[in-house]
Write a protein that holds these residues in place. Sequence first.
Motif, short mmCIF file in Angstrom:
data_model
loop_
_atom_site.label_atom_id
_atom_site.label_comp_id
_atom_site.label_asym_id
_atom_site.label_seq_id
_atom_site.Cartn_x
_atom_site.Cartn_y
_atom_site.Cartn_z
N LYS A 1 0.80 -1.24 0.00
CA LYS A 1 0.00 0.00 0.00
C LYS A 1 0.82 1.28 0.00
O LYS A 1 0.34 2.32 -0.44
CB LYS A 1 -0.99 0.00 1.16
N ASP B 1 -5.04 -5.72 -1.43
CA ASP B 1 -5.33 -5.47 -0.03
C ASP B 1 -6.79 -5.90 0.17
O ASP B 1 -7.66 -5.54 -0.64
CB ASP B 1 -5.17 -3.96 0.22
N SER B 2 -7.08 -6.71 1.18
CA SER B 2 -8.40 -7.35 1.27
C SER B 2 -9.55 -6.33 1.28
O SER B 2 -10.57 -6.53 0.63
CB SER B 2 -8.48 -8.25 2.51
N GLU B 3 -9.35 -5.20 2.00
CA GLU B 3 -10.41 -4.19 2.09
C GLU B 3 -10.66 -3.54 0.74
O GLU B 3 -11.79 -3.30 0.35
CB GLU B 3 -10.02 -3.10 3.10
N ASN C 1 -2.16 0.88 9.79
CA ASN C 1 -2.51 0.15 8.57
C ASN C 1 -3.84 0.65 8.01
O ASN C 1 -3.98 0.88 6.81
CB ASN C 1 -2.59 -1.35 8.90
N LYS C 2 -4.82 0.84 8.88
CA LYS C 2 -6.13 1.34 8.43
C LYS C 2 -6.01 2.77 7.95
O LYS C 2 -6.66 3.19 6.99
CB LYS C 2 -7.15 1.22 9.56
N GLU D 1 -4.72 2.68 4.64
CA GLU D 1 -5.76 2.16 3.74
C GLU D 1 -6.81 3.22 3.39
O GLU D 1 -7.38 3.19 2.30
CB GLU D 1 -6.42 0.93 4.36
MG MG Z 1 -5.80 -4.58 4.49
#
Ligand code: MG
Length: 390
Positions: A132, A157-159, A224-225, A228
């Motif tokens: 990211k 990235d899963s989200e 991390n969030k 994101e």
């Molecule tokens: Mg993620």
Amino acid sequence: MTTAAKQDPLPVRVSILGATGSIGQSAVKVARLFPDRVKIVGLGANENVDALIPLIREFNPSLVAVGSETARQKLYNSLQSGIPIETGEAGLEALAVHSGADIILMGVVGAVGLKPGLAALNAGKRLALANKEPMVMAGALFSAAAAAGGGEIIPVDSEHSALFQLIAGERRDNIRRLILTASGGPFRETPLSELKKVTRAQALKHPTWEMGPKITIDSATLMNKALEIIEAHFLFGFSADEIDAVIHPQSVVHSLLETQDGAYLAHLGKTDMQVPIQYAFSHPARWITDAHRVPLWELGKLEFLPPDEKKFPALALAKATLRAGGAAPAIFSAANEIAVEAFLADKLAYLEIVPLGAKVLDKLGAPAASTLEAVLEADAAARKEAAALI
Ligand code: MG
């Protein structure tokens, strides 16, 4: 009856940067699951030659890259074959523009993915982006490179994979908010007063996802969030006010959309990086497999909680960097990389990781980020400033 969807040429030919890391390992499992659909044509690792050798023997790629000359020598001596072995930054770039590859899986950690990511898009590749930081550093440059070179970015990235799939089904003006789910990390229930004493071992224990050390620490701090949120802004073109995070300890819902009429559309399923990696390979198709299926009742009880902004200042800081614009997100991310390294080396306390980014932002502001040189300059200045503050 509808007619069959357009078939993409198979197998997809994939070059993996970061083959021995956690993303690389998941990608290899997808390749094993679909031996007729995925052909691995490039493999790159930093120094972990011992883990790379069996992958080279298994997949027989036409190009390999490692981090250093020492690693190259070691690999060459073990393989005793004519396979080209590139090194360092040039090696990553060679894998990113590999003429035999359709898809470049960017599974490296940190800013090192920036230049090869841009090179892949300029070369017209599909960039399956798991890393990211490059998007955070230079999101506008990534979009420009994709437009100029004919490449495309499919988030891994899963989200963001979840959001990418959800957004595809809605008109832009129907969407009120993007909502990223966050597990809350290992300290979700730890009172702020006790976070002072957090050790490296405690921070490295993530409750639901198995990932590398940098991203695991970033999950504990919610950095991390935060990254994101910035990544979602650049990938999907939503503003800071239209992107939020919610704590969802089970990590079963990978992200949600809130529509203008108050509905939530969610993407849920197994918490396994193979799922978004496979989607990035198969898009716009979905490959048939039972490997990732989970009965709904096994997903268990789902909880959603508002994030505690005092405990997790990273979220508000991320939005502030988007409002400031320019290189502010790049500065925030670079300072965080240095802070996490320092924490992992026992040189910085846990509670000082995120504030270090804020201090560096205060000092450097939001210089322009319209060229790669400007971004790299801001990145270097942030690292220098962060190191000086530790
Ligand atoms: Mg993620």
